[in-house]
Motif scaffolding. Structure first.
Motif, PDB file in Angstrom:
ATOM      1  N   GLY A 170       0.822  -1.198   0.000  1.00  0.00           N
ATOM      2  CA  GLY A 170       0.000   0.000   0.000  1.00  0.00           C
ATOM      3  C   GLY A 170       0.857   1.247   0.000  1.00  0.00           C
ATOM      4  N   PRO A 171       0.450   2.298  -0.711  1.00  0.00           N
ATOM      5  CA  PRO A 171       1.295   3.481  -0.858  1.00  0.00           C
ATOM      6  C   PRO A 171       1.563   4.229   0.444  1.00  0.00           C
ATOM      7  CG  PRO A 171      -0.913   3.868  -1.746  1.00  0.00           C
ATOM      8  CD  PRO A 171      -0.822   2.405  -1.467  1.00  0.00           C
ATOM      9  N   VAL A 172       0.570   4.312   1.324  1.00  0.00           N
ATOM     10  CA  VAL A 172       0.778   5.037   2.583  1.00  0.00           C
ATOM     11  C   VAL A 172       1.749   4.286   3.476  1.00  0.00           C
ATOM     12  CG1 VAL A 172      -0.317   5.833   4.706  1.00  0.00           C
ATOM     13  CG2 VAL A 172      -1.439   6.220   2.507  1.00  0.00           C
ATOM     14  N   THR A 173       1.504   2.986   3.689  1.00  0.00           N
ATOM     15  CA  THR A 173       2.394   2.189   4.534  1.00  0.00           C
ATOM     16  C   THR A 173       3.803   2.157   3.958  1.00  0.00           C
ATOM     17  OG1 THR A 173       0.568   0.821   5.319  1.00  0.00           O
ATOM     18  CG2 THR A 173       2.779  -0.096   5.520  1.00  0.00           C
ATOM     19  N   HIS A 174       3.898   2.038   2.634  1.00  0.00           N
ATOM     20  CA  HIS A 174       5.214   2.023   1.982  1.00  0.00           C
ATOM     21  C   HIS A 174       5.974   3.317   2.275  1.00  0.00           C
ATOM     22  CE1 HIS A 174       7.450   0.271  -1.724  1.00  0.00           C
ATOM     23  NE2 HIS A 174       8.293   0.897  -0.933  1.00  0.00           N
ATOM     24  N   ALA A 175       5.287   4.440   2.144  1.00  0.00           N
ATOM     25  CA  ALA A 175       5.945   5.729   2.384  1.00  0.00           C
ATOM     26  C   ALA A 175       6.318   5.901   3.851  1.00  0.00           C
ATOM     27  CB  ALA A 175       5.029   6.867   1.933  1.00  0.00           C
ATOM     28  N   VAL A 176       5.435   5.457   4.742  1.00  0.00           N
ATOM     29  CA  VAL A 176       5.689   5.630   6.173  1.00  0.00           C
ATOM     30  C   VAL A 176       6.915   4.846   6.618  1.00  0.00           C
ATOM     31  CG1 VAL A 176       4.785   5.069   8.469  1.00  0.00           C
ATOM     32  CG2 VAL A 176       3.339   6.242   6.817  1.00  0.00           C
ATOM     33  N   VAL A 177       7.068   3.598   6.164  1.00  0.00           N
ATOM     34  CA  VAL A 177       8.218   2.819   6.614  1.00  0.00           C
ATOM     35  C   VAL A 177       9.520   3.386   6.067  1.00  0.00           C
ATOM     36  CG1 VAL A 177       6.877   0.710   6.918  1.00  0.00           C
ATOM     37  CG2 VAL A 177       8.026   1.118   4.740  1.00  0.00           C
ATOM     38  N   HIS A 178       9.440   4.155   4.986  1.00  0.00           N
ATOM     39  CA  HIS A 178      10.645   4.822   4.471  1.00  0.00           C
ATOM     40  C   HIS A 178      10.999   6.069   5.269  1.00  0.00           C
ATOM     41  CE1 HIS A 178      11.687   2.444   1.038  1.00  0.00           C
ATOM     42  NE2 HIS A 178      10.486   2.543   0.508  1.00  0.00           N
ATOM     43  N   HIS A 179      10.005   6.820   5.707  1.00  0.00           N
ATOM     44  CA  HIS A 179      10.258   8.165   6.208  1.00  0.00           C
ATOM     45  C   HIS A 179      10.046   8.360   7.711  1.00  0.00           C
ATOM     46  CE1 HIS A 179      10.902   9.717   2.182  1.00  0.00           C
ATOM     47  NE2 HIS A 179       9.799   9.091   1.790  1.00  0.00           N
ATOM     48  N   ALA A 180       9.317   7.463   8.384  1.00  0.00           N
ATOM     49  CA  ALA A 180       9.111   7.626   9.811  1.00  0.00           C
ATOM     50  C   ALA A 180      10.422   7.398  10.558  1.00  0.00           C
ATOM     51  CB  ALA A 180       8.044   6.652  10.317  1.00  0.00           C
ATOM     52  N   ALA A 181      10.727   8.269  11.502  1.00  0.00           N
ATOM     53  CA  ALA A 181      12.002   8.185  12.210  1.00  0.00           C
ATOM     54  C   ALA A 181      12.011   7.146  13.322  1.00  0.00           C
ATOM     55  CB  ALA A 181      12.342   9.561  12.802  1.00  0.00           C
TER      56      ALA A 181
END
Length: 287
Positions: free
Chosen positions: A267-278
């Motif tokens: 999923g696009p949201v989960t994919h982005a979050v695991v890349h950018h969440a600190a």
């Protein structure tokens, strides 16, 4: 049945941080830790590579050292360390199937390279039916001591599995849980969204906050020890969750199960979050 936390170890700083996080996780839940190094002999021209046996022994030493550090950090914690030979992605996925939680190291913010969070980690996250936690190396994340667990909840598709995991983590760790539903006006109403009458916008937001409170009511009763706060935050989903993660000890997000034979889709949201969440990110699969 004893809880099991599996950790992928490859000698990198990220996997060392994952092992430390997993030790804290296991100690909090009364679980045991299984440290796993998957040794894959080099398939390229080895005459230009380090001696394969020396490299294998180095990786084996790293997983044994990680076990020693965990038992020193948590005396009495049951820790096993193992090196197996095979392909990392399927081997870790097989191990994840027998675990309550799988913990992997995650590279620096915004990158997709790396042994555990490149194609290997993404494969495990996309296909594991059990929760997978991605952990940054020291220095890649701010201090999260005493910070709450944050649950990103989609009111359109609330998940019991996702919510239960977040409450259990908060109960064992802090215990404080912040539940956030992101209200993306552009996504719901297009570019006319910002032109909504202010009173109408506030009413819609208030209705969503009330719905969120109703969803959480039975969980508050079940986990009376957890201090729960909830809010509806207006903004783009990915950017908002990345910002929220700055003040979280763990960000819990969902991944809808997709029965796809090939590829790794989370999923696009989960994919982005695991890349950018600190902070560490837990991805929980749900229907």
């Amino acid at each position: 049945m004893a809880r099991i936390v599996v950790v992928g170890v490859d000698g990198s700083p990220e996997s060392a941080a994952a092992a430390e996080w997993a030790g804290d996780e296991a100690a909090a839940h009364g679980a045991e830790v299984r440290l796993l190094d998957v040794w894959q002999p080099p398939a390229s021209n080895v005459q230009f590579s380090p001696a394969p046996e020396a490299l294998r022994q180095w990786e084996e030493a790293q997983v044994l050292d990680a076990a020693r550090k965990l038992t020193a950090r948590h005396p009495g914690l049951k820790v096993t360390a193992e090196q197996i030979t095979g392909s990392p992605a399927p081997a870790l996925l097989d191990a994840a199937a027998a675990a309550d939680v799988t913990v992997l190291g995650s590279r620096a913010l915004g990158t997709v390279s790396g042994f555990l969070y490149g194609s290997v980690g993404l494969h495990v996250v996309a296909h594991s039916d059990r929760p997978v936690v991605l952990v940054r190396a020291p220095g890649d994340e701010p201090s999260s001591a005493g910070a709450p667990v944050v649950l990103a909840l989609d009111l359109g598709r609330p998940s019991d599995a996702l919510t239960q995991f977040a409450f259990e983590e908060a109960s064992a760790r802090v215990p404080a849980l912040r539940v956030v539903h992101v209200w993306d006006v552009h996504r719901l109403y297009g570019y006319a969204g910002p032109m909504l009458d202010r009173e109408i916008a506030e009413q819609l937001r208030s209705e969503q906050a009330e719905q969120l409170a109703q969803v959480l009511t039975p969980w508050r009763a079940r986990f009376g020890d957890v201090q729960v706060s909830h809010e509806v935050v207006a903004g783009p989903v990915t950017g908002t969750l990345a910002e929220v993660a700055q003040e979280a000890s763990l960000l819990v997000v969902g991944r809808r199960r997709r029965h796809i034979a090939v590829g790794a889709h989370i999923g696009p949201v989960t994919h982005a979050v695991v890349h950018h969440a600190a902070c560490p990110v837990a991805v929980v699969a749900h229907d």
